[in-house]
Design an enzyme around this catalytic site. Structure first.
Site, PDB file in Angstrom:
ATOM      1  N   GLY A 130       0.828  -1.214   0.000  1.00 47.75           N
ATOM      2  CA  GLY A 130       0.000   0.000   0.000  1.00 47.75           C
ATOM      3  C   GLY A 130       0.858   1.257   0.000  1.00 47.75           C
ATOM      4  N   TYR A 174      -8.915  -2.059   4.384  1.00 46.48           N
ATOM      5  CA  TYR A 174      -9.814  -1.751   3.253  1.00 46.48           C
ATOM      6  C   TYR A 174     -10.074  -0.250   3.377  1.00 46.48           C
ATOM      7  CZ  TYR A 174     -14.153  -1.976   0.419  1.00 46.48           C
ATOM      8  OH  TYR A 174     -15.139  -1.785  -0.520  1.00 46.48           O
ATOM      9  N   TYR A 213     -16.480   2.836   7.559  1.00 46.41           N
ATOM     10  CA  TYR A 213     -15.006   2.780   7.655  1.00 46.41           C
ATOM     11  C   TYR A 213     -14.550   3.237   9.045  1.00 46.41           C
ATOM     12  CZ  TYR A 213     -10.143   4.283   6.900  1.00 46.41           C
ATOM     13  OH  TYR A 213      -8.791   4.481   7.020  1.00 46.41           O
ATOM     14  N   LYS A 215     -12.648   0.971  12.040  1.00 45.12           N
ATOM     15  CA  LYS A 215     -11.342   1.318  12.629  1.00 45.12           C
ATOM     16  C   LYS A 215     -11.479   1.535  14.140  1.00 45.12           C
ATOM     17  CE  LYS A 215      -7.970   1.946   9.996  1.00 45.12           C
ATOM     18  NZ  LYS A 215      -7.017   0.902   9.517  1.00 45.12           N
ATOM     19  N   TRP A 217      -5.732  11.972   5.871  1.00 44.20           N
ATOM     20  CA  TRP A 217      -5.533  12.582   4.546  1.00 44.20           C
ATOM     21  C   TRP A 217      -4.166  12.174   3.937  1.00 44.20           C
ATOM     22  CZ3 TRP A 217      -7.794  18.222   4.059  1.00 44.20           C
ATOM     23  CH2 TRP A 217      -9.059  18.273   4.633  1.00 44.20           C
TER      24      TRP A 217
HETATM   25  N1  NAP Z   1      -5.371   6.779   2.984  1.00 48.30           N
HETATM   26  C1  NAP Z   1      -5.741   7.642   3.925  1.00 48.30           C
HETATM   27  O1  NAP Z   1      -6.092   8.803   3.659  1.00 48.30           O
HETATM   28  C2  NAP Z   1      -5.737   7.212   5.364  1.00 48.30           C
HETATM   29  C3  NAP Z   1      -6.186   8.108   6.333  1.00 48.30           C
HETATM   30  C4  NAP Z   1      -6.192   7.705   7.672  1.00 48.30           C
HETATM   31  C5  NAP Z   1      -5.733   6.437   8.005  1.00 48.30           C
HETATM   32  N2  NAP Z   1      -5.316   5.583   7.033  1.00 48.30           N
HETATM   33  C6  NAP Z   1      -4.863   4.247   7.422  1.00 48.30           C
HETATM   34  O2  NAP Z   1      -3.474   4.155   7.103  1.00 48.30           O
HETATM   35  C7  NAP Z   1      -3.159   2.828   6.706  1.00 48.30           C
HETATM   36  C8  NAP Z   1      -2.421   2.842   5.383  1.00 48.30           C
HETATM   37  O3  NAP Z   1      -3.263   3.356   4.369  1.00 48.30           O
HETATM   38  P1  NAP Z   1      -2.820   3.295   2.835  1.00 48.30           P
HETATM   39  O4  NAP Z   1      -3.442   4.484   2.172  1.00 48.30           O
HETATM   40  O5  NAP Z   1      -1.345   3.057   2.743  1.00 48.30           O
HETATM   41  O6  NAP Z   1      -3.599   1.995   2.327  1.00 48.30           O
HETATM   42  P2  NAP Z   1      -3.638   1.414   0.845  1.00 48.30           P
HETATM   43  O7  NAP Z   1      -2.686   2.115  -0.043  1.00 48.30           O
HETATM   44  O8  NAP Z   1      -5.071   1.316   0.447  1.00 48.30           O
HETATM   45  O9  NAP Z   1      -3.058  -0.068   1.048  1.00 48.30           O
HETATM   46  C9  NAP Z   1      -3.787  -1.030   1.720  1.00 48.30           C
HETATM   47  C10 NAP Z   1      -2.897  -2.212   2.001  1.00 48.30           C
HETATM   48  O10 NAP Z   1      -3.696  -3.173   2.704  1.00 48.30           O
HETATM   49  C11 NAP Z   1      -3.542  -4.420   2.070  1.00 48.30           C
HETATM   50  N3  NAP Z   1      -4.753  -5.212   2.275  1.00 48.30           N
HETATM   51  C12 NAP Z   1      -6.016  -4.885   1.947  1.00 48.30           C
HETATM   52  N4  NAP Z   1      -6.851  -5.896   2.280  1.00 48.30           N
HETATM   53  C13 NAP Z   1      -6.086  -6.853   2.858  1.00 48.30           C
HETATM   54  C14 NAP Z   1      -6.357  -8.126   3.415  1.00 48.30           C
HETATM   55  N5  NAP Z   1      -7.592  -8.635   3.467  1.00 48.30           N
HETATM   56  N6  NAP Z   1      -5.310  -8.852   3.903  1.00 48.30           N
HETATM   57  C15 NAP Z   1      -4.059  -8.366   3.852  1.00 48.30           C
HETATM   58  N7  NAP Z   1      -3.731  -7.177   3.346  1.00 48.30           N
HETATM   59  C16 NAP Z   1      -4.742  -6.428   2.846  1.00 48.30           C
HETATM   60  C17 NAP Z   1      -3.278  -4.102   0.603  1.00 48.30           C
HETATM   61  O11 NAP Z   1      -2.664  -5.210   0.000  1.00 48.30           O
HETATM   62  P3  NAP Z   1      -2.696  -5.455  -1.628  1.00 48.30           P
HETATM   63  O12 NAP Z   1      -2.394  -4.133  -2.254  1.00 48.30           O
HETATM   64  O13 NAP Z   1      -1.606  -6.452  -1.819  1.00 48.30           O
HETATM   65  O14 NAP Z   1      -4.076  -5.946  -1.938  1.00 48.30           O
HETATM   66  C18 NAP Z   1      -2.353  -2.900   0.753  1.00 48.30           C
HETATM   67  O15 NAP Z   1      -1.047  -3.326   1.009  1.00 48.30           O
HETATM   68  C19 NAP Z   1      -4.488   2.056   6.692  1.00 48.30           C
HETATM   69  O16 NAP Z   1      -4.599   1.304   7.876  1.00 48.30           O
HETATM   70  C20 NAP Z   1      -5.544   3.126   6.647  1.00 48.30           C
HETATM   71  O17 NAP Z   1      -6.755   2.707   7.240  1.00 48.30           O
HETATM   72  C21 NAP Z   1      -5.295   5.939   5.719  1.00 48.30           C
END
Ligand code: NAP
Length: 280
Positions: A10, A61, A125, A129, A150
């Site tokens: 990710g 997710y 979502y 969490k 963000w």
């Molecule tokens: N994006 C935001 O704005 C944001 C904001 C606040 C908090 N967060 C939190 O920060 C963290 C990182 O976010 P991100 O944006 O880096 O996420 P991301 O780019 O969407 O990546 C998600 C990751 O989770 C893996 N994944 C999804 N379903 C899975 C499953 N069932 N089993 C194992 N692995 C699984 C994916 O693997 P594959 O790619 O191999 O499928 C990918 O490596 C997350 O916990 C998210 O909730 C994000």
């Protein structure tokens, strides 16, 4: 230090693999093809095999609107998956750092959210969490919960990437001006997460770039920073229908992070580095 990262494919996971380069450390990064965190037996098998000192659980997710449409998947991946990982961590004595979100809050505050402010998520979502946070605190009271917001970075879908792609095809972009938060660069978040592990962090910590803005402010800076002439127009949340409600205000206070003597760069500075990284 040996670290196992779930979610290494990710946005944050890729930044963690890039930044965790000390020769003293060994890092194992896994994506969903390696292990589906919903599979408790497989999670246990991998954790027992790697025997890490730290597990960084960034897998989730993350499609906020998708979660609204597929709540079963949201809770299975975002709550039950982390429970499986925490049980496995407990079984082998590993420490756990879990990534959580500003969306655990309802957005009704007018000043930055502190770590002990009451959770009151408004979306599926956010609920998934928030429930994960509570279950993890029961299973592993010493775990670290790093809430961020963000998130943007190179190597995945994110707001600046979407804005830049749209700006290339449209003369005007309408962006909401009544949701406020803290943009966070994946590289800066990764560095802070590594520091938190090195400092044996426990409990809830808020980790974002410094400063806050609306999505409209952020979009304006993105377009300006990229040297584009696209007009960015402010609109209200009510004007743009989305399946999942978003908090109107989800600025996270840096106080908890400062207690570990970690200071984050401003989001303006982070955006400049992102734009350079994106074009190089
Ligand atoms: N994006 C935001 O704005 C944001 C904001 C606040 C908090 N967060 C939190 O920060 C963290 C990182 O976010 P991100 O944006 O880096 O996420 P991301 O780019 O969407 O990546 C998600 C990751 O989770 C893996 N994944 C999804 N379903 C899975 C499953 N069932 N089993 C194992 N692995 C699984 C994916 O693997 P594959 O790619 O191999 O499928 C990918 O490596 C997350 O916990 C998210 O909730 C994000």
């Amino acid at each position: 230090m040996k670290t196992l990262i779930f979610g290494a494919t990710g946005l944050l996971g890729k930044a963690l693999l890039r930044e965790w380069h000390s020769p003293r450390d060994e890092v194992v990064g896994l994506g969903s093809r390696d292990v589906d965190i919903r599979n408790a037996a497989r999670v246990r098998e991998v954790v027992d095999d790697v025997r890490p000192d730290w597990i960084v659980l960034t897998a989730a997710y993350t499609d906020v609107d998708g979660c609204e449409q597929k709540p079963e998947q949201a809770f299975a991946v975002n709550r039950d998956g982390p429970v499986n990982v925490a049980e496995a961590a407990k079984g082998c004595g590993a420490k756990l750092l879990f990534l959580s979100s500003d969306y655990v809050f309802d957005g009704g505050k007018k000043s930055p959210y502190e770590v002990d402010d009451k959770r009151n998520p408004q979306s599926v979502y956010g609920r998934s969490k928030a429930e994960a946070e509570m279950r993890l605190q029961e299973i592993l009271p010493g775990c670290c919960i790093a809430r961020t917001s963000w998130l943007f970075g190179v190597g995945g879908k994110c707001f600046p990437d979407t804005i830049l792609k749209l700006a290339g095809t449209r003369p005007v972009l309408d962006v909401v001006n009544d949701q406020r938060g803290c943009p966070t660069y994946s590289i800066d978040l990764a560095r802070a997460v590594i520091e938190l592990c090195r400092k044996n962090a426990r409990g809830i910590v808020h980790v974002t770039n410094a400063g806050d803005c609306s999505w409209f402010d952020f979009a304006q800076e993105i377009v300006r920073g990229a040297g584009l002439a696209t007009e960015v127009r402010p609109v209200s949340t009510a004007q743009i229908a989305r399946p999942a409600p978003r908090p109107a205000y989800s600025v996270l206070s840096p106080t908890s992070l400062r207690s570990y003597r970690i200071e984050m760069p401003t989001w303006h500075d982070a955006l400049r580095r992102y734009l350079t990284e994106r074009t190089s």
